[in-house]
Design a protein around this motif. Sequence first.
Motif, mmCIF file in Angstrom:
data_model
loop_
_atom_site.group_PDB
_atom_site.id
_atom_site.type_symbol
_atom_site.label_atom_id
_atom_site.label_comp_id
_atom_site.label_asym_id
_atom_site.label_seq_id
_atom_site.Cartn_x
_atom_site.Cartn_y
_atom_site.Cartn_z
ATOM 1 N N ASN A 50 0.833 -1.199 0.000
ATOM 2 C CA ASN A 50 0.000 0.000 0.000
ATOM 3 C C ASN A 50 0.870 1.252 0.000
ATOM 4 O O ASN A 50 2.006 1.256 0.453
ATOM 5 C CB ASN A 50 -1.015 -0.019 1.156
ATOM 6 C CG ASN A 50 -0.401 0.235 2.512
ATOM 7 O OD1 ASN A 50 0.499 1.043 2.642
ATOM 8 N ND2 ASN A 50 -0.917 -0.441 3.524
ATOM 9 N N ASP A 51 0.305 2.325 -0.538
ATOM 10 C CA ASP A 51 1.056 3.573 -0.703
ATOM 11 C C ASP A 51 1.474 4.189 0.625
ATOM 12 O O ASP A 51 2.545 4.780 0.722
ATOM 13 C CB ASP A 51 0.218 4.585 -1.499
ATOM 14 C CG ASP A 51 0.062 4.168 -2.952
ATOM 15 O OD1 ASP A 51 0.924 3.410 -3.450
ATOM 16 O OD2 ASP A 51 -0.916 4.588 -3.585
ATOM 17 N N GLU A 52 0.632 4.038 1.652
ATOM 18 C CA GLU A 52 0.950 4.607 2.963
ATOM 19 C C GLU A 52 2.194 3.944 3.549
ATOM 20 O O GLU A 52 3.070 4.609 4.093
ATOM 21 C CB GLU A 52 -0.237 4.449 3.911
ATOM 22 C CG GLU A 52 -0.034 5.146 5.238
ATOM 23 C CD GLU A 52 -1.276 5.054 6.103
ATOM 24 O OE1 GLU A 52 -1.136 4.604 7.252
ATOM 25 O OE2 GLU A 52 -2.357 5.416 5.619
ATOM 26 N N ASN A 53 2.287 2.623 3.427
ATOM 27 C CA ASN A 53 3.445 1.904 3.921
ATOM 28 C C ASN A 53 4.694 2.329 3.151
ATOM 29 O O ASN A 53 5.742 2.551 3.748
ATOM 30 C CB ASN A 53 3.223 0.395 3.800
ATOM 31 C CG ASN A 53 4.376 -0.398 4.383
ATOM 32 O OD1 ASN A 53 5.021 0.023 5.332
ATOM 33 N ND2 ASN A 53 4.642 -1.542 3.788
ATOM 34 N N GLU A 109 5.190 5.183 1.606
ATOM 35 C CA GLU A 109 5.515 6.554 2.004
ATOM 36 C C GLU A 109 6.245 6.595 3.344
ATOM 37 O O GLU A 109 7.199 7.358 3.506
ATOM 38 C CB GLU A 109 4.243 7.406 2.071
ATOM 39 C CG GLU A 109 3.675 7.747 0.711
ATOM 40 C CD GLU A 109 2.393 8.547 0.790
ATOM 41 O OE1 GLU A 109 2.160 9.224 1.813
ATOM 42 O OE2 GLU A 109 1.623 8.483 -0.173
ATOM 43 N N SER A 110 5.836 5.774 4.294
ATOM 44 C CA SER A 110 6.509 5.763 5.597
ATOM 45 C C SER A 110 7.914 5.173 5.468
ATOM 46 O O SER A 110 8.841 5.635 6.136
ATOM 47 C CB SER A 110 5.687 5.018 6.641
ATOM 48 O OG SER A 110 5.596 3.650 6.343
ATOM 49 N N ARG A 111 8.095 4.174 4.609
ATOM 50 C CA ARG A 111 9.420 3.596 4.379
ATOM 51 C C ARG A 111 10.347 4.615 3.717
ATOM 52 O O ARG A 111 11.516 4.716 4.081
ATOM 53 C CB ARG A 111 9.307 2.332 3.537
ATOM 54 C CG ARG A 111 8.625 1.187 4.290
ATOM 55 C CD ARG A 111 8.336 -0.001 3.403
ATOM 56 N NE ARG A 111 9.558 -0.541 2.822
ATOM 57 C CZ ARG A 111 9.611 -1.043 1.580
ATOM 58 N NH1 ARG A 111 8.546 -1.077 0.813
ATOM 59 N NH2 ARG A 111 10.757 -1.521 1.117
#
Length: 104
Positions: free
Chosen positions: A2-5, A7-9
């Motif tokens: 997912n994009d959120e994961n 982005e956090s990475r």
Amino acid sequence: MNDENLESRIAYRNHLLTKWARKYPADAKRVQDAHARVWYFRGDPEEYTCLCGATAEEWQLVILDNWEGKIILPYSEDHWDYAAFCTPCAVDVFERRWEQLLGR
């Protein structure tokens, strides 16, 4: 993924690189210079395809035989020691190297 994961990475990778660049500014400058050399000789990474098949977005040091600099800020004077990766794959390469450094 997912994009959120992702982005956090990416944010975590950038945080670590910024932290080390502030701590070792001379090495950070050498890394910047090495990447500029890669761009000069090899061009924009978007002209290449990542191993996963996506359009590449950044250069990543992959051949560590001749690397110089701090462990977290490695670079090479040889522009052929770099490969073009899409950002998700570049983050994977960075995270694998980081885990190796931590002995995981």
